[in-house]
Every structure is written in C-alpha cells, then in structure tokens.
Design a protein around this motif. Structure first.
Motif, PDB file in Angstrom:
ATOM      1  N   VAL A 175      12.044  40.791  64.126  1.00 46.33           N
ATOM      2  CA  VAL A 175      10.653  41.232  64.097  1.00 46.33           C
ATOM      3  C   VAL A 175       9.865  40.365  65.082  1.00 46.33           C
ATOM      4  N   SER A 176       9.158  41.020  65.984  1.00 47.38           N
ATOM      5  CA  SER A 176       8.507  40.279  67.076  1.00 47.38           C
ATOM      6  C   SER A 176       7.119  39.759  66.724  1.00 47.38           C
ATOM      7  N   GLY A 177       6.675  38.814  67.524  1.00 47.90           N
ATOM      8  CA  GLY A 177       5.337  38.250  67.373  1.00 47.90           C
ATOM      9  C   GLY A 177       4.252  39.295  67.547  1.00 47.90           C
ATOM     10  N   THR A 178       4.433  40.215  68.478  1.00 46.99           N
ATOM     11  CA  THR A 178       3.441  41.278  68.688  1.00 46.99           C
ATOM     12  C   THR A 178       3.306  42.127  67.428  1.00 46.99           C
ATOM     13  N   MET A 179       4.454  42.472  66.840  1.00 52.24           N
ATOM     14  CA  MET A 179       4.429  43.299  65.621  1.00 52.24           C
ATOM     15  C   MET A 179       3.640  42.598  64.521  1.00 52.24           C
ATOM     16  N   LEU A 180       3.870  41.300  64.381  1.00 53.50           N
ATOM     17  CA  LEU A 180       3.216  40.540  63.310  1.00 53.50           C
ATOM     18  C   LEU A 180       1.728  40.357  63.582  1.00 53.50           C
TER      19      LEU A 180
END
Ligand code: 13P
Length: 256
Positions: free
Chosen positions: A84-89
């Motif tokens: 899970v990426s930083g952008t998603m979070l």
C-alpha cells in the motif's frame, strides 16, 4: 510544550463493521470524558481495510481523532503485490504511519534500512512517521537495551533532516512488554526515552531533541498510564490491546 500523543495501534483486529462501532464509541467516550485536544492528541491506527470507514466516521461526525496506517510501502507505485503506497494513504487522509513495529521487524524481517526508507516515504507524502524501536528480552537481560535501541534510531533516522525529525514521533516499545501484561516500569521507560532524546541531540541539535515526541508502548492501560506519562521524556503512548476498548482507550487519552 510537546503535546502528548496517544495512539491506538489496532494491529490485525476488527473488520470494518467492528471498526465503525469502536470509533463511534470512542468519539462518545471522549466527549463524555470532556476530552481536550490541547492536552493530548488522540490517534487511531486501524488495519488498511478499515481506514476508509474510520475516515468517513471521523470526518462526518467531526470527531477530534486523527488516524493513520500500520505500515507503508517503500515504493511509489507499480508491481508490488500486496503493498500500500504513501499516496494511497495520504489520499485517505492519514496523518500518521507506523513504521518499524517490532512485529514487522520480527515476522517480516524488516531491517533498519527498510524502516528508514519507509519513514522517508511517509514524510514525502505529507504524513508523520511513528518510528518504532525497542529491545528483546535477551538484550535487556544483557543490559544492552539502551545501546540497542539508540542504534536502531540512529539507523532509522539516517538522512532525515532536522526539521522533519522535530515533527516526527518515536515509539519506544520493549518487545518483552508488548501484549504480555508486563509493563516496563515508568523508570525503565524514562531511561530509554531520555537516551533516545540525547541521541537526537547528538545527531542533530538541542531544539530538534526538545521537539521530537517520544512514546512508550507495551501493556499501557488506564491503571498505569498516568505514572508513565509523568516522566519528563515520555510524550505519549502507543497502545495495542487497550486501544480495542473505547472506554479504556478514552481513559488513556484523557490521562491528564
Ligand atoms: P500492547 O499495548 O497490547 O502491549 O501492544 C503494544 C504495541 O505493540 C503497540 O504498538
């Protein structure tokens, strides 16, 4: 001047239905307790699959609770199945990301190098890393707990500039005190939190060391939180088990 930060790490517990009840109950419990966000910051760290639900309730009901994730990918996007990426979070509104929890270091072989990369990725995406450190029982028995934990933190902070370090959170969690009911004494917590702050001062400068918030984690409960929080270098708690009960976590958040 450091605002205490009380974060509930739900670990791999509660599906999104159970998460809904917990966060609603927590909102009510905090209100009933007369929670004052100037005196402590309340944070919940649900599993990835609950974040959207938790965000909707917190934002919809304007609850005074921040939220974050338990991990982040060191990569930006692409062929990284299961990550899970930083952008998603950050797009979900996460303010915090736990990195380097001992359970990830132990069961997923996370190195300090990876923890460092993840912390940088959180910062790059506008989120605050909560960098976890702490020793196993054998290390403590050998009297090397300070050396071990400070060594982890030095490696985990590598290349992170002072102005970012001042804003992040470090969580000292002795592994032998996690989920065991065996809490470190307040003096044990203070000893290592103070050593971590000293190390930040040596690596950076006094203002950075004064600003960084250092939590203690490991069997924190309503009954022991006040004593731990009374220590000068302990700025909060990272709470596992007791954060799954709205009443208990509310008492921990309103320890003051
Ligand atoms: P417990 O509070 O259940 O001991 O867990 C501590 C912890 O690991 C929080 O991240």
């Amino acid at each position: 001047s450091r605002t205490p930060i009380m974060a509930g790490n739900w670990k791999m517990n509660l599906d999104h239905v159970a998460a809904t009840s917990l966060v609603q109950d927590l909102g009510e419990a905090l209100k009933a307790a007369g929670y004052d966000s100037a005196k402590s910051e309340a944070v919940v760290i649900p599993p990835f699959t609950d974040i959207r639900t938790v965000a909707t309730i917190i934002d919809g009901d304007k609850l005074p609770i921040a939220y974050g994730a338990q991990d982040i990918s060191a990569h930006d996007d692409g062929a990284y199945t299961g990550e899970v990426s930083g952008t998603m979070l950050s797009k979900l509104g996460c303010s915090y990301v736990v990195v380097g929890h001992s359970e990830r270091r132990e069961y997923h072989s996370e190195s300090d190098e990876l923890v460092n990369a993840k912390a940088k990725k959180a910062i790059e995406n506008g989120m605050t890393p909560i960098i976890c450190c702490g020793e196993a029982l054998e290390v403590r028995k050998a009297g090397k707990h300070v050396e071990h934990t400070v060594g982890q933190i030095k490696a985990d902070l590598d290349g992170i500039p002072a102005e970012q370090v001042a804003k992040l959170v470090i969580a000292y969690e002795p592994i032998w005190a996690i989920g065991t009911g065996e809490t470190a004494t307040a003096d044990d917590a203070q000893e290592v939190c103070q050593a971590i702050r000293e190390a930040v001062k040596e690596l950076y400068d006094a203002p950075t060391a004064e600003a960084v918030r250092i939590q203690y984690g490991g069997s924190v409960k309503p009954a022991n939180v006040a004593e731990i929080m009374a220590k000068p270098d302990v700025d909060g708690a990272l709470v596992g088990g007791a954060s799954l009960k709205a009443g208990d976590f509310s008492k921990i958040v309103t320890f003051y």
